[in-house]
Design a protein around this motif. Structure first.
Motif, mmCIF file in Angstrom:
data_model
loop_
_atom_site.group_PDB
_atom_site.id
_atom_site.type_symbol
_atom_site.label_atom_id
_atom_site.label_comp_id
_atom_site.label_asym_id
_atom_site.label_seq_id
_atom_site.Cartn_x
_atom_site.Cartn_y
_atom_site.Cartn_z
ATOM 1 N N THR A 1 -38.973 11.589 -32.817
ATOM 2 C CA THR A 1 -37.837 11.219 -31.960
ATOM 3 C C THR A 1 -37.028 12.448 -31.567
ATOM 4 N N GLU B 1 -36.673 4.921 -28.814
ATOM 5 C CA GLU B 1 -37.275 4.175 -29.920
ATOM 6 C C GLU B 1 -36.655 2.793 -30.119
ATOM 7 N N ASP C 1 -41.189 6.466 -26.925
ATOM 8 C CA ASP C 1 -41.019 6.675 -28.361
ATOM 9 C C ASP C 1 -41.369 5.387 -29.102
ATOM 10 N N GLU C 2 -42.469 5.395 -29.807
ATOM 11 C CA GLU C 2 -42.957 4.240 -30.564
ATOM 12 C C GLU C 2 -42.946 2.969 -29.710
#
Ligand SMILES: Nc1ncnc2c1ncn2[C@@H]1O[C@H](COP(=O)(O)OP(=O)(O)O)[C@@H](O)[C@H]1O
Ligand SMILES: [Mg+2]
Lengths: 237, 337
Positions: free
Chosen positions: B65, B105, B181-182
């Motif tokens: 991140t 995220e 992000d993810e």
């Protein structure tokens, strides 16, 4: 310009669809109405809005930060600031957009109080001068209070802290003029010049003095500038 | 945004690409970021080629991140440089931000807005005009399969649909680079499959950087994988090569007092050592020695060092070999699904 408008428009929509803003409006109308009618029971009530104006400056001390507390604190709390600050938007555009939205809501609040003007004109013959100048003063005063609120909302992700600290700063700025009335000599001048109240009172008396306008514009510019810097430094944390 | 772009209009030259690799879309050089006293990422170097889908693989807290927040211009790095399409993320932040679509995220969205009004807002922030926004909103609602929810308040959507709104806003302005992000964390397995194939489709035309702690996912979607661990890139390769490479390798870290130019060839000649790398640190020379698993080279290396008249300052089996990271990363999938 388009981005400022986008930021402002979104916040204005949220203002007019959120209970908090209406509660603020309700409190403001109820209490300012109380100030307005307070002296009407006197044998010779004055046909002016002075009581209302004085009461409104007092009411805005907690209410202006209550209106602005959400604007940047919530973005930081929810993390939406990450998408805001990674959009091609400049930091000052963010601050100005948010500020503009709170200003529009302030204008809405003051528009509601035109009810008092209508009452006054219907039942008496007030001098229009102090009413015009009083509103100009109240708008400037309100804008300064909102700018203080914007700064505290930028500094924290906690809305309550933003509101409380904002109110604290405004109490100090409000009370400074009263300290000026107590002390003597050069200190009296300094405290009087620093605080909001002495600058507002001339507007209430029907006087539009450019030094008072310059004072409020300076306060507004200072707090907005600090907000922009605070937002910039937020990236470095 | 320390520098206002307008003020430097006359300084604006063609973006300079320092690297010989003209195909580079993102170049990260010696990237280091500190939140407190410990670095969250340290001396990270990598390049993302135009049109590539790059996977960032690492366990929680690895620094994924942090790296992505720097790539997207959300925060400046403590040290090092990142350029995107030739623009520096700090000096030319605005140019960078115009070219990036980002899915953070936690998928932060304005939950009190409807999907359409939110997308309209984001489009305006990205400098899109009214007609293009309307056109693109139709497109992304279609692509992200949000047809039935365009007038729904975002706060009422399930996690999976919010994720789609997050992707929709990221691709709305047709950015050259997508940073995700993810993107599949916390959504149900069917949506995971859909999201993966959506990302693959997007990767046909755009440069995509995505992070994940799930190895199979990254292997499936990405053309190249960086494994990041405790703020360091520990491996970078295609998914196939990585799997090959990781099989049966162990690693030793030694610190040796002695001239590196002499030490290195001697270490390399140690029987069983497959790869030796030199890592100079302030005041000390460290070496990383990889060897086939099952061997124990400690005895041999300590004798070699001492017999050459150098001093052996420290020696340890690497705190976590690639294989262990690999394992940790793979087991994490079981936690999630
Ligand atoms: N805002 C922050 N303040 C302090 N430390 C942080 C912050 N964000 C991340 N960290 C720390 O930096 C390291 C890397 O975190 P992060 O980049 O979020 O990793 P990942 O995304 O791979 O899980 C972790 O040790 C984390 O605790
Ligand atoms: Mg992370």
């Amino acid at each position: 310009m388009r981005t400022i408008r986008a930021v402002a428009f979104k916040e204005i929509q949220i203002y007019f669809s959120s209970p908090v803003a209406y509660i603020v409006a309700l409190i403001f109308m109820a209490l300012s109405g109380f100030f307005f009618v307070r002296d009407l029971g006197n044998p010779f009530p004055e046909a002016s809005l002075s009581n209302f104006f004085q009461g409104a400056t007092f009411l805005l001390i907690p209410l202006a930060p209550a209106l602005t507390m959400r604007l940047l604190a919530e973005e930081q709390k929810l993390g939406t600031i990450e998408l805001l600050l990674t959009s091609p938007v400049r930091d000052w555009e963010v601050i100005l957009g948010k500020y503009l939205a709170s200003f529009v809501f302030l204008l809405f609040l003051l528009a509601l109080t035109s009810y008092y003007v209508i009452l006054l004109v219907a039942f008496a013959t007030p001098d229009p001068g102090p009413i015009y100048s009083g509103y100009i003063g109240l708008i400037l005063y309100g804008m300064a209070a909102l700018a203080v609120g914007i700064l505290t909302s930028t500094l924290t992700s906690n809305q309550i802290i933003a509101a409380v600290v904002g109110t604290g700063i405004l109490v100090v700025l409000y009370a400074t003029s009263f300290i000026g009335d107590v002390v003597t000599g050069v200190w009296a001048t300094i405290f009087n010049q620093l605080g909001f109240t002495s600058h507002f009172n001339d507007f209430d008396r029907g006087i539009i003095d450019s030094t008072h306008i310059v004072y409020f514009v300076t306060v507004i510019a200072l707090f907005l500038f600090l907000s922009i810097r605070a937002l910039e430094s937020r990236r470095w944390r | 945004m320390a520098v206002e772009p307008e003020n430097q209009a006359d300084l604006e030259l063609e973006p300079v690409t320092e690297s010989a690799d003209v195909d580079a879309m993102i170049e990260v050089r010696d990237l280091t970021h500190y939140y407190g006293p410990m670095p969250a990422v340290e001396n990270v170097n990598f390049t993302v080629r135009r049109g590539e889908i790059l996977g960032f693989l690492g366990p929680n807290g690895a620094g994924k991140t942090t790296t992505m927040r720097i790539l997207t211009g959300f925060m400046p790095p403590t040290r090092g440089t990142v350029t995107l399409d030739g623009y520096d993320v700090v000096e030319k932040s605005l140019e960078v931000r115009k070219r990036v679509g980002y899915l953070p995220e936690s998928v932060p969205l304005h939950t009190e807005m409807t999907v359409t009004s939110y997308l309209k807002y984001m489009g305006t922030l990205r400098g899109m005009g009214g007609r293009r926004i309307r056109h693109r909103i139709d497109d992304v609602i279609d692509v992200c399969r949000l047809e039935d929810y365009s007038r729904t308040i975002i706060g009422k959507l399930s996690k999976g649909f919010r994720q789609r709104v997050g992707i929709a806003q990221a691709i709305l302005h047709e950015p050259e680079v997508l940073v995700l992000d993810e993107p599949t964390i916390g959504i149900d397995p069917i949506q995971v499959v859909e999201t993966r194939s959506l990302i693959q489709d997007l990767g046909q035309e755009q440069t995509v950087v995505l992070s994940s702690h799930i190895l199979p996912e990254v292997s499936m979607i990405c053309e190249r994988v960086l494994i990041i661990h405790e703020g360091h890139i520990v491996a970078a390769d295609t998914p196939n090569n990585l799997a090959q490479h990781l099989r049966g390798v162990a690693q030793l870290e030694v610190e040796i007092g002695g001239p590196p130019a002499e030490v290195l060839p001697v270490l390399r000649s140690v029987n069983g050592a497959t790869e030796v790398t030199h890592h100079p640190r302030p005041g000390v020379n460290a070496y990383r020695i990889k060897f086939r698993e099952g061997l124990d080279l400690r005895d041999e290396i300590s004798r070699t060092v001492v017999s050459n008249g150098w001093s052996l300052l420290s020696m340890q089996m690497s705190s976590m070999s690639l294989e262990e990271i690999f394992l940790r990363v793979t087991t994490a999938e079981d936690d999630v699904e």
